[in-house]
Design a protein around this motif. Structure first.
Motif, PDB file in Angstrom:
ATOM      1  N   GLU A  27       0.633  -1.133   0.001  1.00 48.34           N
ATOM      2  CA  GLU A  27      -0.011   0.040  -0.068  1.00 48.34           C
ATOM      3  C   GLU A  27       0.603   1.288  -0.038  1.00 48.34           C
ATOM      4  O   GLU A  27       1.905   1.117   0.698  1.00 48.34           O
ATOM      5  N   ASP A  28       0.274   2.147  -0.782  1.00 50.33           N
ATOM      6  CA  ASP A  28       1.158   3.384  -0.746  1.00 50.33           C
ATOM      7  C   ASP A  28      -0.071   4.532  -1.032  1.00 50.33           C
ATOM      8  O   ASP A  28      -0.477   4.951  -1.911  1.00 50.33           O
ATOM      9  N   GLY A  29      -0.215   4.962  -0.053  1.00 51.55           N
ATOM     10  CA  GLY A  29      -1.228   6.109   0.071  1.00 51.55           C
ATOM     11  C   GLY A  29      -2.748   5.595  -0.322  1.00 51.55           C
ATOM     12  O   GLY A  29      -2.936   4.593   0.310  1.00 51.55           O
ATOM     13  N   ASP A  30      -3.165   6.345  -1.061  1.00 55.42           N
ATOM     14  CA  ASP A  30      -4.412   5.883  -1.897  1.00 55.42           C
ATOM     15  C   ASP A  30      -4.148   4.669  -2.759  1.00 55.42           C
ATOM     16  O   ASP A  30      -5.235   4.360  -3.554  1.00 55.42           O
ATOM     17  N   LEU A  31      -3.184   4.212  -3.106  1.00 59.75           N
ATOM     18  CA  LEU A  31      -2.711   3.214  -4.069  1.00 59.75           C
ATOM     19  C   LEU A  31      -2.425   1.725  -3.445  1.00 59.75           C
ATOM     20  O   LEU A  31      -1.608   1.752  -2.407  1.00 59.75           O
ATOM     21  N   VAL A  32      -3.015   0.934  -4.094  1.00 61.74           N
ATOM     22  CA  VAL A  32      -2.638  -0.467  -3.484  1.00 61.74           C
ATOM     23  C   VAL A  32      -1.844  -1.137  -4.812  1.00 61.74           C
ATOM     24  O   VAL A  32      -2.550  -1.070  -5.985  1.00 61.74           O
ATOM     25  N   ARG A  33      -0.719  -1.588  -4.530  1.00 59.30           N
ATOM     26  CA  ARG A  33       0.024  -2.139  -5.685  1.00 59.30           C
ATOM     27  C   ARG A  33       0.301  -3.763  -5.636  1.00 59.30           C
ATOM     28  O   ARG A  33       0.562  -4.107  -4.357  1.00 59.30           O
ATOM     29  N   LEU A  34      -0.274  -4.293  -6.679  1.00 61.89           N
ATOM     30  CA  LEU A  34       0.192  -5.893  -6.696  1.00 61.89           C
ATOM     31  C   LEU A  34       1.037  -6.111  -7.663  1.00 61.89           C
ATOM     32  O   LEU A  34       0.953  -5.897  -8.842  1.00 61.89           O
ATOM     33  N   ASN A  35       1.959  -6.968  -7.224  1.00 60.13           N
ATOM     34  CA  ASN A  35       3.098  -7.409  -8.216  1.00 60.13           C
ATOM     35  C   ASN A  35       3.219  -9.246  -8.013  1.00 60.13           C
ATOM     36  O   ASN A  35       2.912  -9.460  -6.896  1.00 60.13           O
ATOM     37  N   MET A  36       2.780  -9.685  -9.258  1.00 60.85           N
ATOM     38  CA  MET A  36       2.878 -11.275  -9.334  1.00 60.85           C
ATOM     39  C   MET A  36       3.725 -11.702 -10.067  1.00 60.85           C
ATOM     40  O   MET A  36       3.926 -11.119 -11.207  1.00 60.85           O
TER      41      MET A  36
END
Lengths: 142, 141
Positions: free
Chosen positions: A46-55
């Motif tokens: 999670e980065d502030g309002d951003l949720v990042r998914l790396n797969m």
């Protein structure tokens, strides 16, 4: 730090790992490649309002990845079409190849319209934004 | 210091295909030499070595050859965020690795090709002329 813990617990509800669930409509026989045998490794941060998914989807071509969001269920399928060793006689096999599937339950806080996906060097990246719903609405009685 | 330990995959016997057995095995003898994992195939003219290394730069992978031994070295570094930012963290984010594999027949070290695509490194190693199978027709007098 106490505050951080509180927020972290809340954040976890935004994207719930559905690991172990079977891809209902993605029957193995439909796949023109390997059966689904792997739940791919994932980082969700999670980065502030951003949720990042790396797969990690090593060995899967970009066009063989499908990302589907329906009723808050995000399904990611990576199809392995053929073995890297096709045409060769295998003499050492330390790892197995196969197709990938994993699903996640998204909460209302994620804005489905704004999801962005990219794929590079075997890594799928999704950017999920927290939408308007994330901001609590006050409803007044008229 | 088993850093320079020689690794002779072909003396370990043939690959095992029982997936359950593989899981047990990977827990049993896990050490830094076991990353990354290799698959190797062979045809008349060449060997193909493949290994899954998602999210790397080709410039961070080094493939070299000495006699019949192929060495694959590299450093994997993904962006690293503070622990509390992660909901789930399963991918390997930092690893430097070095493995080598000794092929069973002489190879043409000058014509080795390496390709990195969709997170998989594949190294094509041609066999030396003298190692290729030859068919000789024998005339009957």
């Amino acid at each position: 730090m106490g505050n951080n813990k509180c927020c972290e617990a809340k954040v976890k509800e935004e994207i719930k790992d559905m690991e172990g669930t079977k891809p209902e409509e993605v029957e193995a026989k439909e796949l023109d490649g390997f059966d689904i045998s792997f739940s791919p490794a994932v980082d969700i941060l999670e980065d502030g309002d951003l949720v990042r998914l790396n797969m990690n989807l090593p060995g899967v071509a970009k066009e063989d990845i499908s990302i589907n969001l329906e009723n808050g269920l995000l399904k990611i399928t990576g199809r392995m079409k053929k073995s890297m060793l096709e045409g060769y006689n295998p003499i050492l096999q330390e790892y197995r190849e196969g197709s990938y599937y994993r699903s996640f339950r998204l909460s209302d806080e994620i804005d489905a319209e704004s999801i962005k996906a990219g794929y590079k060097d075997g890594v799928l990246t999704l950017e999920l934004h927290k939408g308007e719903k994330a901001k609590r609405k006050q409803i007044t009685i008229e | 210091m088993n850093f320079l330990r020689a690794w002779y995959p072909f003396e370990r016997g043939l690959p095992r295909f029982n997936p359950f057995e593989r899981v047990l095995e990977s827990f049993a003898d896990r050490n830094e030499m076991d990353f990354p994992l290799f698959n190797v195939g062979e045809d008349k003219n060449e060997f193909l070595i493949t290994t899954e290394l998602p999210g790397m730069n080709m410039s961070d992978i080094d493939v070299s050859v000495t006699n019949r031994t192929i060495s694959i070295k590299g450093e994997m570094k993904h962006e690293e965020k503070k622990e509390e930012n992660y909901h789930i963290k399963e991918r390997i984010s930092k690893a430097s690795f070095s493995r080598h594999i000794t092929l069973p027949v002489p190879i043409d070290g000058g014509s080795i090709k390496a390709q990195y695509k969709d997170g998989v490194l594949s190294v094509t190693v041609p066999k030396a002329e003298e190692a290729k199978p030859k068919s000789i027709s024998i005339a009957i007098e």
